[in-house]
Motif scaffolding. Structure first.
Motif, PDB file in Angstrom:
ATOM      1  N   TYR A  83       0.880  -1.173   0.000  1.00 27.18           N
ATOM      2  CA  TYR A  83       0.000   0.000   0.000  1.00 27.18           C
ATOM      3  C   TYR A  83       0.914   1.218   0.000  1.00 27.18           C
ATOM      4  CZ  TYR A  83      -3.810  -3.103   1.315  1.00 27.18           C
ATOM      5  OH  TYR A  83      -4.744  -4.107   1.337  1.00 27.18           O
ATOM      6  N   ARG A  84       0.834   2.014  -1.069  1.00 25.14           N
ATOM      7  CA  ARG A  84       1.693   3.194  -1.173  1.00 25.14           C
ATOM      8  C   ARG A  84       0.867   4.403  -1.542  1.00 25.14           C
ATOM      9  NH1 ARG A  84       7.649   2.520  -3.051  1.00 25.14           N
ATOM     10  NH2 ARG A  84       7.582   4.399  -1.846  1.00 25.14           N
ATOM     11  N   ASN A  85       1.178   5.514  -0.901  1.00 31.28           N
ATOM     12  CA  ASN A  85       0.549   6.782  -1.227  1.00 31.28           C
ATOM     13  C   ASN A  85       1.638   7.652  -1.835  1.00 31.28           C
ATOM     14  OD1 ASN A  85      -0.958   9.069  -1.426  1.00 31.28           O
ATOM     15  ND2 ASN A  85      -1.586   9.112   0.709  1.00 31.28           N
ATOM     16  N   GLN A  86       1.758   7.596  -3.157  1.00 29.53           N
ATOM     17  CA  GLN A  86       2.798   8.332  -3.865  1.00 29.53           C
ATOM     18  C   GLN A  86       2.679   9.824  -3.614  1.00 29.53           C
ATOM     19  OE1 GLN A  86       5.250   6.908  -5.436  1.00 29.53           O
ATOM     20  NE2 GLN A  86       4.493   4.851  -5.760  1.00 29.53           N
ATOM     21  N   GLY A  87       3.756  10.458  -3.295  1.00 33.70           N
ATOM     22  CA  GLY A  87       3.785  11.899  -3.136  1.00 33.70           C
ATOM     23  C   GLY A  87       3.280  12.417  -1.808  1.00 33.70           C
ATOM     24  N   ALA A  88       2.914  11.538  -0.896  1.00 30.24           N
ATOM     25  CA  ALA A  88       2.417  11.984   0.413  1.00 30.24           C
ATOM     26  C   ALA A  88       3.597  12.276   1.338  1.00 30.24           C
ATOM     27  CB  ALA A  88       1.530  10.917   1.030  1.00 30.24           C
ATOM     28  N   PHE A  89       3.439  13.284   2.165  1.00 30.23           N
ATOM     29  CA  PHE A  89       4.462  13.634   3.139  1.00 30.23           C
ATOM     30  C   PHE A  89       3.950  13.291   4.529  1.00 30.23           C
ATOM     31  CE2 PHE A  89       5.160  16.441  -0.465  1.00 30.23           C
ATOM     32  CZ  PHE A  89       6.492  16.160  -0.736  1.00 30.23           C
ATOM     33  N   GLY A  90       4.855  12.959   5.406  1.00 23.73           N
ATOM     34  CA  GLY A  90       4.452  12.616   6.771  1.00 23.73           C
ATOM     35  C   GLY A  90       3.961  11.191   6.816  1.00 23.73           C
ATOM     36  N   GLY A  91       3.083  10.923   7.740  1.00 24.62           N
ATOM     37  CA  GLY A  91       2.542   9.579   7.864  1.00 24.62           C
ATOM     38  C   GLY A  91       3.552   8.610   8.420  1.00 24.62           C
ATOM     39  N   SER A  92       3.348   7.360   8.086  1.00 21.36           N
ATOM     40  CA  SER A  92       4.248   6.338   8.605  1.00 21.36           C
ATOM     41  C   SER A  92       4.348   5.190   7.626  1.00 21.36           C
ATOM     42  CB  SER A  92       3.741   5.819   9.962  1.00 21.36           C
ATOM     43  OG  SER A  92       2.516   5.135   9.802  1.00 21.36           O
ATOM     44  N   SER A  93       5.301   4.329   7.896  1.00 20.64           N
ATOM     45  CA  SER A  93       5.419   3.089   7.142  1.00 20.64           C
ATOM     46  C   SER A  93       5.185   1.946   8.114  1.00 20.64           C
ATOM     47  CB  SER A  93       6.793   2.982   6.476  1.00 20.64           C
ATOM     48  OG  SER A  93       7.810   2.988   7.441  1.00 20.64           O
ATOM     49  N   TRP A  94       4.648   0.865   7.613  1.00 21.71           N
ATOM     50  CA  TRP A  94       4.358  -0.284   8.452  1.00 21.71           C
ATOM     51  C   TRP A  94       4.640  -1.559   7.684  1.00 21.71           C
ATOM     52  CZ3 TRP A  94       0.598  -3.501   6.498  1.00 21.71           C
ATOM     53  CH2 TRP A  94      -0.226  -2.952   5.520  1.00 21.71           C
ATOM     54  N   HIS A  95       4.834  -2.627   8.442  1.00 24.88           N
ATOM     55  CA  HIS A  95       5.099  -3.934   7.851  1.00 24.88           C
ATOM     56  C   HIS A  95       4.475  -5.002   8.742  1.00 24.88           C
ATOM     57  CE1 HIS A  95       7.618  -7.582   7.076  1.00 24.88           C
ATOM     58  NE2 HIS A  95       7.231  -7.270   5.866  1.00 24.88           N
ATOM     59  N   LEU A  96       3.735  -5.921   8.138  1.00 27.68           N
ATOM     60  CA  LEU A  96       3.070  -6.994   8.857  1.00 27.68           C
ATOM     61  C   LEU A  96       3.448  -8.328   8.234  1.00 27.68           C
ATOM     62  CD1 LEU A  96       0.872  -8.155  10.807  1.00 27.68           C
ATOM     63  CD2 LEU A  96      -0.756  -7.793   8.938  1.00 27.68           C
ATOM     64  N   SER A  97       3.761  -9.291   9.086  1.00 22.80           N
ATOM     65  CA  SER A  97       4.049 -10.647   8.639  1.00 22.80           C
ATOM     66  C   SER A  97       3.436 -11.616   9.647  1.00 22.80           C
ATOM     67  CB  SER A  97       5.566 -10.850   8.545  1.00 22.80           C
ATOM     68  OG  SER A  97       5.869 -12.179   8.218  1.00 22.80           O
ATOM     69  N   ILE A  98       2.517 -12.465   9.163  1.00 21.38           N
ATOM     70  CA  ILE A  98       1.887 -13.469  10.020  1.00 21.38           C
ATOM     71  C   ILE A  98       1.895 -14.806   9.282  1.00 21.38           C
ATOM     72  CG2 ILE A  98      -0.180 -14.215  11.261  1.00 21.38           C
ATOM     73  CD1 ILE A  98      -1.068 -11.324  11.431  1.00 21.38           C
ATOM     74  N   LEU A  99       2.312 -15.830   9.998  1.00 18.56           N
ATOM     75  CA  LEU A  99       2.265 -17.194   9.488  1.00 18.56           C
ATOM     76  C   LEU A  99       1.453 -18.013  10.478  1.00 18.56           C
ATOM     77  CD1 LEU A  99       3.201 -19.483   7.565  1.00 18.56           C
ATOM     78  CD2 LEU A  99       5.210 -19.730   9.052  1.00 18.56           C
ATOM     79  N   THR A 100       0.413 -18.676   9.980  1.00 15.73           N
ATOM     80  CA  THR A 100      -0.409 -19.539  10.831  1.00 15.73           C
ATOM     81  C   THR A 100      -0.379 -20.949  10.241  1.00 15.73           C
ATOM     82  OG1 THR A 100      -2.553 -19.400   9.692  1.00 15.73           O
ATOM     83  CG2 THR A 100      -1.960 -17.570  11.165  1.00 15.73           C
ATOM     84  N   THR A 101      -1.056 -21.863  10.898  1.00 15.63           N
ATOM     85  CA  THR A 101      -1.132 -23.220  10.368  1.00 15.63           C
ATOM     86  C   THR A 101      -2.017 -23.290   9.123  1.00 15.63           C
ATOM     87  OG1 THR A 101      -2.872 -23.672  11.989  1.00 15.63           O
ATOM     88  CG2 THR A 101      -0.632 -24.380  12.553  1.00 15.63           C
ATOM     89  N   LEU A 102      -2.818 -22.231   8.856  1.00 16.42           N
ATOM     90  CA  LEU A 102      -3.694 -22.207   7.684  1.00 16.42           C
ATOM     91  C   LEU A 102      -3.435 -21.069   6.705  1.00 16.42           C
ATOM     92  CD1 LEU A 102      -7.196 -22.997   9.247  1.00 16.42           C
ATOM     93  CD2 LEU A 102      -5.686 -24.548   8.017  1.00 16.42           C
TER      94      LEU A 102
END
Length: 139
Positions: A83-102
């Motif tokens: 998910y990228r908001n090109q040209g936006a200033f401020g905000g934040s970056s995030w990263h999610l990684s989940i591994l489950t049995t399914l």
């Protein structure tokens, strides 16, 4: 006494990181959530101040089940990879990684979030039993 083995799906790996792009409101908090065994660790590091925070919790089986059900209701398994908001200033970056049995999800964003992102943060807060992530008003 025998240990209860969860019958349903379970989370094997869980990592989440959220970091603002620049110093906002007098702080620069990098927030990380990681799973180590049965324990969830939350870390908040402020690189401009000496105000680090570490919180650990071992959720009960029922708390894990409720968290997993919330992930399903939020349909995070369908989140885009980026998910990228090109040209936006401020905000934040995030990263999610989940591994489950399914399921498995790896998703990230740069000043853009999937719909229901606040619901995801609320689920983390409920799992931890405290507000580790601030919930913002939705548009």
């Amino acid at each position: 006494m025998t240990k209860k083995i969860l019958q349903g799906p379970r989370i094997i790996e869980f990592k989440f990181r959220d970091a603002p792009h620049f110093k906002m409101k007098g702080s620069y908090d990098v927030k990380k959530l990681t799973l180590e065994g049965d324990k969830v660790n939350f870390e908040r590091c402020d690189i401009f101040n000496d105000s680090d925070l570490v919180v650990s919790k071992t959720p009960s089986d029922s708390q894990w089940e409720e968290f997993y059900e919330n992930l399903n209701k939020l349909k995070i398994w369908n989140w885009k990879k980026n998910y990228r908001n090109q040209g936006a200033f401020g905000g934040s970056s995030w990263h999610l990684s989940i591994l489950t049995t399914l399921h498995e999800i790896e998703s990230r964003g740069d000043t853009k979030w999937p719909p229901n992102f606040n619901g995801f943060l609320k689920s983390i807060n409920k799992l931890m039993g405290i507000e580790v992530f601030e919930i913002f008003e939705e548009d």
